[in-house]
Every structure is written in structure tokens, then in C-alpha cells.
Design a protein around this motif. Sequence first.
Motif, short mmCIF file in Angstrom:
data_model
loop_
_atom_site.label_atom_id
_atom_site.label_comp_id
_atom_site.label_asym_id
_atom_site.label_seq_id
_atom_site.Cartn_x
_atom_site.Cartn_y
_atom_site.Cartn_z
N PRO A 1 -1.77 2.12 -4.46
CA PRO A 1 -2.92 1.24 -4.73
C PRO A 1 -4.28 1.84 -4.34
N ASN A 2 -4.33 2.59 -3.23
CA ASN A 2 -5.64 3.12 -2.81
C ASN A 2 -6.14 4.26 -3.71
N GLN A 3 -5.29 4.70 -4.65
CA GLN A 3 -5.73 5.73 -5.61
C GLN A 3 -6.06 5.09 -6.96
N LEU A 4 -6.03 3.77 -7.00
CA LEU A 4 -6.28 3.06 -8.27
C LEU A 4 -7.59 2.28 -8.18
N SER A 5 -8.25 2.12 -9.34
CA SER A 5 -9.46 1.29 -9.38
C SER A 5 -9.06 -0.18 -9.23
N GLY A 6 -10.05 -1.03 -9.00
CA GLY A 6 -9.78 -2.47 -8.88
C GLY A 6 -9.08 -3.02 -10.11
N GLY A 7 -9.56 -2.59 -11.28
CA GLY A 7 -8.97 -3.08 -12.54
C GLY A 7 -7.53 -2.60 -12.73
N GLN A 8 -7.29 -1.37 -12.28
CA GLN A 8 -5.92 -0.84 -12.38
C GLN A 8 -4.99 -1.59 -11.41
N GLN A 9 -5.47 -1.82 -10.21
CA GLN A 9 -4.66 -2.57 -9.23
C GLN A 9 -4.35 -3.97 -9.76
N GLN A 10 -5.35 -4.56 -10.40
CA GLN A 10 -5.15 -5.91 -10.94
C GLN A 10 -4.07 -5.92 -12.01
N ARG A 11 -4.03 -4.86 -12.82
CA ARG A 11 -3.01 -4.81 -13.87
C ARG A 11 -1.62 -4.51 -13.30
N VAL A 12 -1.57 -3.73 -12.22
CA VAL A 12 -0.27 -3.52 -11.55
C VAL A 12 0.24 -4.86 -11.00
N LEU B 1 -1.24 1.51 -18.23
CA LEU B 1 -1.19 2.25 -16.97
C LEU B 1 -0.23 3.43 -17.03
N ASP B 2 0.03 3.94 -18.22
CA ASP B 2 1.04 4.98 -18.38
C ASP B 2 0.75 6.23 -17.56
N LEU B 3 -0.53 6.52 -17.29
CA LEU B 3 -0.86 7.75 -16.55
C LEU B 3 -0.97 7.52 -15.04
N ASP B 4 -0.73 6.28 -14.61
CA ASP B 4 -1.00 5.95 -13.21
C ASP B 4 0.20 5.45 -12.44
N MET B 5 1.39 5.64 -13.00
CA MET B 5 2.60 5.06 -12.41
C MET B 5 2.86 5.54 -10.99
N ASP B 6 2.53 6.82 -10.72
CA ASP B 6 2.92 7.38 -9.42
C ASP B 6 1.80 7.29 -8.39
N LYS B 7 0.74 6.54 -8.73
CA LYS B 7 -0.36 6.42 -7.76
C LYS B 7 -0.16 5.20 -6.87
N PRO C 1 0.79 -1.23 0.00
CA PRO C 1 0.00 0.00 0.00
C PRO C 1 0.82 1.28 0.00
N THR C 2 2.04 1.21 0.54
CA THR C 2 2.85 2.43 0.66
C THR C 2 3.72 2.69 -0.56
N LEU C 3 3.68 1.79 -1.53
CA LEU C 3 4.48 1.98 -2.75
C LEU C 3 3.56 2.33 -3.92
N ASN C 4 4.09 3.13 -4.85
CA ASN C 4 3.26 3.45 -6.02
C ASN C 4 3.30 2.31 -7.04
N ALA C 5 2.54 2.49 -8.13
CA ALA C 5 2.40 1.42 -9.12
C ALA C 5 3.75 1.02 -9.70
N LEU C 6 4.55 2.03 -10.04
CA LEU C 6 5.87 1.77 -10.63
C LEU C 6 6.75 0.94 -9.69
N GLU C 7 6.72 1.33 -8.41
CA GLU C 7 7.55 0.63 -7.41
C GLU C 7 7.01 -0.78 -7.14
N ASN C 8 5.69 -0.91 -7.05
CA ASN C 8 5.10 -2.23 -6.82
C ASN C 8 5.49 -3.22 -7.91
N ALA C 9 5.36 -2.76 -9.16
CA ALA C 9 5.64 -3.68 -10.27
C ALA C 9 7.12 -4.00 -10.39
N ALA C 10 7.96 -3.13 -9.83
CA ALA C 10 9.42 -3.34 -9.92
C ALA C 10 9.97 -4.26 -8.83
N ILE C 11 9.14 -4.57 -7.82
CA ILE C 11 9.64 -5.31 -6.63
C ILE C 11 10.44 -6.58 -6.99
#
Length: 228
Positions: free
Chosen positions: A143-154, A135-141, A100-110
Amino acid sequence: MKQITIACKNIKKSFKSGSQLFQILHGIDFTAYSNEMIMLMGPSGSGKTTLISIIGGILNADSGECAVMGKEINALPDQEKTAFRGKNIGFLFQHFTLVPTLNALENAAIPLLCQGITREVSFKKSHEVLTSMGLDLDMDKNPNQLSGGQQQRVAMARACVTEPAIILCDEPTSFLDFERGQKIMAILKELQTKNNCTIIVVTHDARILPFADRIINIEDGVIKETTT
Ligand SMILES: Nc1ncnc2c1ncn2[C@@H]1O[C@H](COP(=O)(O)OP(=O)(O)OP(=O)(O)O)[C@@H](O)[C@H]1O
Ligand SMILES: [Mg+2]
């Protein structure tokens, strides 16, 4: 030539609830090959998540054999198992489990960062995979700022980012509309053929079945039928 990548023999698994023991997997035999996409279907509670969790080294079977890339995954000591998983297996969890404390870019890079790959290279690859998933526009969000579908793609990007030999996906399209679901499956298919990898997709979604090389049904903890 196709190689065996996963060989399950007589896998049994039970869970304790209070004083009662519930037998969930009753003796699963199952083999998967390189360059293969298997869809695993079956009613809710039939043991699909349990089975792929055993294959992915997240749960231990009570008995039976589960060789993944030639290694008996259940028998590996914890540290070795973690390293083996990091190197060979991508896992998309049914409930995402993003940090939850990491953005999309960081989560996917783990998974890349865990392998000791530099931040620069890891984030570049993560950026590339997230972009391919729309998800090009959502990299810095976060998880709680993302929709369910966006979280699923991350979470899917995180499972694919190392391009592992084995990708296990638990309901990858449950939060996606038709077009996005097809897009994600096309990305997985491309990885399969490019890297000869084995992909197991747990799904209830009939719209993605055309992507399958093989469909396996699990019911009450046993494999009921295989359609090729
Ligand atoms: N940690 C656990 N402790 C106790 N029971 C569990 C545990 N994990 C799963 N179960 C039980 O095992 C059975 C199979 O669960 P599993 O999650 O594998 O089903 P599933 O086929 O993935 O279902 P769904 O389609 O709803 O995701 C269920 O009855 C569930 O309640
Ligand atoms: Mg499940």
C-alpha cells in the motif's frame, strides 16, 4: 422479483465523548432490495459511515432492528457475525484499511483466503479483479508504494472479490478521476445485475449519481428524502 435484503427499523446510535453523549442516528427506517444500487448522501458528520457500519456488522446500534439477508446482524455472536460478514458482505472502508505488509494481490485476496479457498484460486480471482480495475502493473506493490487512487481500487477489489450479495462502499470514488470513477462504478453495476446484489454507495460525488437506482439523503441522523 425483488427481495428485501436489508431492513432497518428505528435504528438509533449515539457516541460518548468525554461525559457527553452525542445522538448520531435518531431512528433510521430504511429498506434495500436485491438488484439495487442505493446512493447514500448527506453532509459530513451526518452519520453515513455510522449507518453502513451498523448494516455491515462493524458497529452495533443502540436500539432498533437491522435485518441483513433475514438475519438480525447486531444480535449475532461475534464469531457468527464474522462468518456471516465474510460470506455475504463486501465493505469498502472510507480510509481503505489495507494491510500494510501485504501487496495489492494479497490484500484483495484476503476475503477469499479467509473463506478457506486455496491460495491459487484466491490469487487468480484477485488478479482478475485487480486487472479489471486497471491495477495490472501494481499487483506486487505494498500500500505505501501505491497512490491514494490505487489504494482505493485495491480496497474496492477486496470488497468485490467474493462477489457478495451485499456490497457497502464508503466514498468509493473520492480519490479517483472522472474516468476511473466511472469505470469502477460500471464494474459495480455489472456485479449488481449479474448477481442481483444490493450495493449501497456513500458518496458526495455527483458525477456518479446516474448509476443510482435510488438516492437517499441523511441529515442530522434521519432520512430526509428519497428520490426514486
Ligand atoms: N467512534 C466514534 N466516537 C465518537 N464519535 C464518533 C465516532 N464515530 C463517529 N462519530 C461521530 O459521529 C458523527 C457521524 O460520523 P460519521 O462518520 O457517520 O459521519 P459521515 O456522515 O460518514 O461523515 P463524512 O461525510 O465526513 O465521512 C460525527 O459527528 C462523528 O464525529
Ligand atoms: Mg463517512
